[in-house]
Write an enzyme that holds these catalytic residues in place. Sequence first.
Site, short mmCIF file in Angstrom:
data_model
loop_
_atom_site.label_atom_id
_atom_site.label_comp_id
_atom_site.label_asym_id
_atom_site.label_seq_id
_atom_site.Cartn_x
_atom_site.Cartn_y
_atom_site.Cartn_z
N ASP A 132 0.81 -1.22 0.00
CA ASP A 132 0.00 0.00 0.00
C ASP A 132 0.84 1.27 0.00
O ASP A 132 0.42 2.31 0.50
CB ASP A 132 -0.96 0.05 1.21
CG ASP A 132 -1.74 -1.23 1.37
OD1 ASP A 132 -2.23 -1.74 0.36
OD2 ASP A 132 -1.85 -1.72 2.50
N LYS A 134 2.17 2.00 -5.01
CA LYS A 134 2.81 1.44 -6.21
C LYS A 134 1.95 1.70 -7.44
O LYS A 134 2.46 1.95 -8.51
CB LYS A 134 2.98 -0.08 -6.06
CG LYS A 134 4.01 -0.48 -5.05
CD LYS A 134 4.15 -1.98 -4.98
CE LYS A 134 2.94 -2.67 -4.40
NZ LYS A 134 2.63 -2.32 -3.02
N GLY A 159 -3.91 -4.91 -5.43
CA GLY A 159 -4.98 -4.06 -5.93
C GLY A 159 -4.43 -2.70 -6.27
O GLY A 159 -3.76 -2.10 -5.45
N HIS A 160 -4.63 -2.27 -7.49
CA HIS A 160 -4.26 -0.89 -7.74
C HIS A 160 -5.10 -0.24 -8.82
O HIS A 160 -5.81 -0.90 -9.56
CB HIS A 160 -2.76 -0.72 -7.95
CG HIS A 160 -2.27 -1.34 -9.20
ND1 HIS A 160 -1.32 -2.33 -9.20
CD2 HIS A 160 -2.60 -1.11 -10.47
CE1 HIS A 160 -1.10 -2.67 -10.45
NE2 HIS A 160 -1.86 -1.95 -11.23
N GLN A 202 2.36 -6.23 -2.96
CA GLN A 202 2.69 -6.20 -1.52
C GLN A 202 4.02 -5.47 -1.27
O GLN A 202 4.34 -4.59 -2.05
CB GLN A 202 2.72 -7.63 -0.93
CG GLN A 202 1.37 -8.32 -0.89
CD GLN A 202 1.10 -9.19 -2.10
OE1 GLN A 202 1.98 -9.87 -2.59
NE2 GLN A 202 -0.11 -9.17 -2.58
P1 GDP Z 1 -0.42 0.15 -3.71
O1 GDP Z 1 -1.06 -1.08 -3.17
O2 GDP Z 1 1.02 0.24 -3.30
O3 GDP Z 1 -0.64 0.38 -5.17
O4 GDP Z 1 -1.09 1.35 -2.94
P2 GDP Z 1 -2.62 1.72 -2.90
O5 GDP Z 1 -3.11 1.98 -4.27
O6 GDP Z 1 -3.38 0.77 -2.05
O7 GDP Z 1 -2.56 3.06 -2.05
C1 GDP Z 1 -2.23 4.15 -2.63
C2 GDP Z 1 -3.35 5.14 -2.45
O8 GDP Z 1 -2.77 6.36 -2.22
C3 GDP Z 1 -4.21 5.29 -3.69
O9 GDP Z 1 -5.51 5.66 -3.32
C4 GDP Z 1 -3.52 6.43 -4.43
O10 GDP Z 1 -4.38 7.17 -5.25
C5 GDP Z 1 -3.01 7.25 -3.29
N1 GDP Z 1 -1.75 7.92 -3.56
C6 GDP Z 1 -0.67 7.47 -4.25
N2 GDP Z 1 0.32 8.37 -4.21
C7 GDP Z 1 -0.13 9.42 -3.48
C8 GDP Z 1 0.43 10.66 -3.04
O11 GDP Z 1 1.57 11.01 -3.32
N3 GDP Z 1 -0.37 11.46 -2.26
C9 GDP Z 1 -1.63 11.11 -1.89
N4 GDP Z 1 -2.31 11.93 -1.13
N5 GDP Z 1 -2.20 9.96 -2.29
C10 GDP Z 1 -1.45 9.12 -3.05
#
Ligand code: GDP
Length: 430
Positions: A13, A16, A40-41, A224
């Site tokens: 989370d 990515k 999930g992304h 992950q």
């Molecule tokens: P992943 O599993 O690593 O892909 O992460 P997630 O998608 O679960 O969590 C990332 C969340 O944070 C998503 O809702 C993105 O839109 C948001 N996000 C990603 N980068 C940034 C950022 O730089 N700032 C903010 N505020 N939100 C972000």
Amino acid sequence: MTDVAVIGVQWGDEGKGKIVDWLSARADVVVRFQGGHNAGHTLVIDGKVYKLSLLPSGVVREGRLGVIGSGVVVDPWALFAEIARIEDQGVHVTPASLAIAENACLILPVHSELDAMREGAATGTKIGTTKRGIGPAYEDRAGRRAIRVVDLLHTDTLAGKVENLLVHHNAIRRGLGAAEVDAAALTEKLKEIAPKIAPFVKPVWKLLDEARKAGKRILFEGAQGVLLDVDHGTYPYVTSSNTVAGQAATGSGLGPRAVGYVLGIVKAYTTRVGEGPFPTELVDAIGEKIGARGHEFGTVTGRKRRCGWFDATLVRQSLKVAGVDGVALTKLDVLDGFETLNVCVGYDIDGARFDYLPAGIDAQSRIKPVYETMEGWKGSTVGARSWAQLPAEAVKYVRRIEELIERPVALVSTSPERDDVILMKDPFEN
Ligand code: GDP
């Protein structure tokens, strides 16, 4: 030009999705190499939002190839449900846009049922899994009884393989008081889905070798994070696969030099879902505030994430074990407006100082984080695309993190929007 792997460095989370989205726009081939549909992304392409969990992000972009490597465990029903969802959004998934490794192992209904039965049982360690059968599917792979994708193409010998698998599963099910699974019924179910998956099944290692020779840009997309790696994470509260960069080679069928640059995604603070040690966890109003501002709820499960300060000790270790070359620091904007910020620079365990996370779960549970307190910033970092747009204290925070983790920050992300990044180094240009 070089091929790039993107991996999460904390407990997943880290954001990515946004970085992979940004990089996949410039890649020809996008490869998943571990995990399953527990990832999930979100991708945003021309204003349209796509939510992917098993499919590599290449499939939603015109002219790109998405590859599901042999290190991934594939639930064929979940796969086609996901394909149907994105086809509803107007994306056509064809064998030209998706390839699935013939030697990948399948997730079957017995696996998710076993996950649920174990987590529901009153005894044993609760790992906090997503209950999608990922762990049990990897167990069967290591136990050499898994049904693989290629087995679906040989329906004459499938029944025997299913029977062999069910000898194991039905023994466990009897022990747990669950009904046994009928081999003939499961074989039929698999035979039904076989013709749907068949056109996508390929010797993926060969396809990728040819893509490399043809000078295509390959992006390896991790799921992950390093602290959930089955070897190097906070065992047993981990996922069932390797999440470190070396897995990009193993899980796709390319050699160890396949990846030219490893980009580690690091969140500017720390979160964790489910059980397990978390030295810098904040079970107070500050933790709540970070969680609310960062929207820290799972994309797949909706579960509330635990939140805490940035842990430089843990991140430094993760970067080293995972072989990360440079870091994308995400969600810096979530820390806007804090009076002060703590950064963990070491651990105190029973009076002794540690500069790494000891592997024993008992020692981990007694950690007291040693903090360095930094000044927060008053202005906003939201949407910043250059250093000049950041308050001085935010620059100091990033620079101090860079020093502590001993790896360069290649880019900083300042909002969920794809183009809101401060770019220091293009990962593909190495
Ligand atoms: P992943 O599993 O690593 O892909 O992460 P997630 O998608 O679960 O969590 C990332 C969340 O944070 C998503 O809702 C993105 O839109 C948001 N996000 C990603 N980068 C940034 C950022 O730089 N700032 C903010 N505020 N939100 C972000």
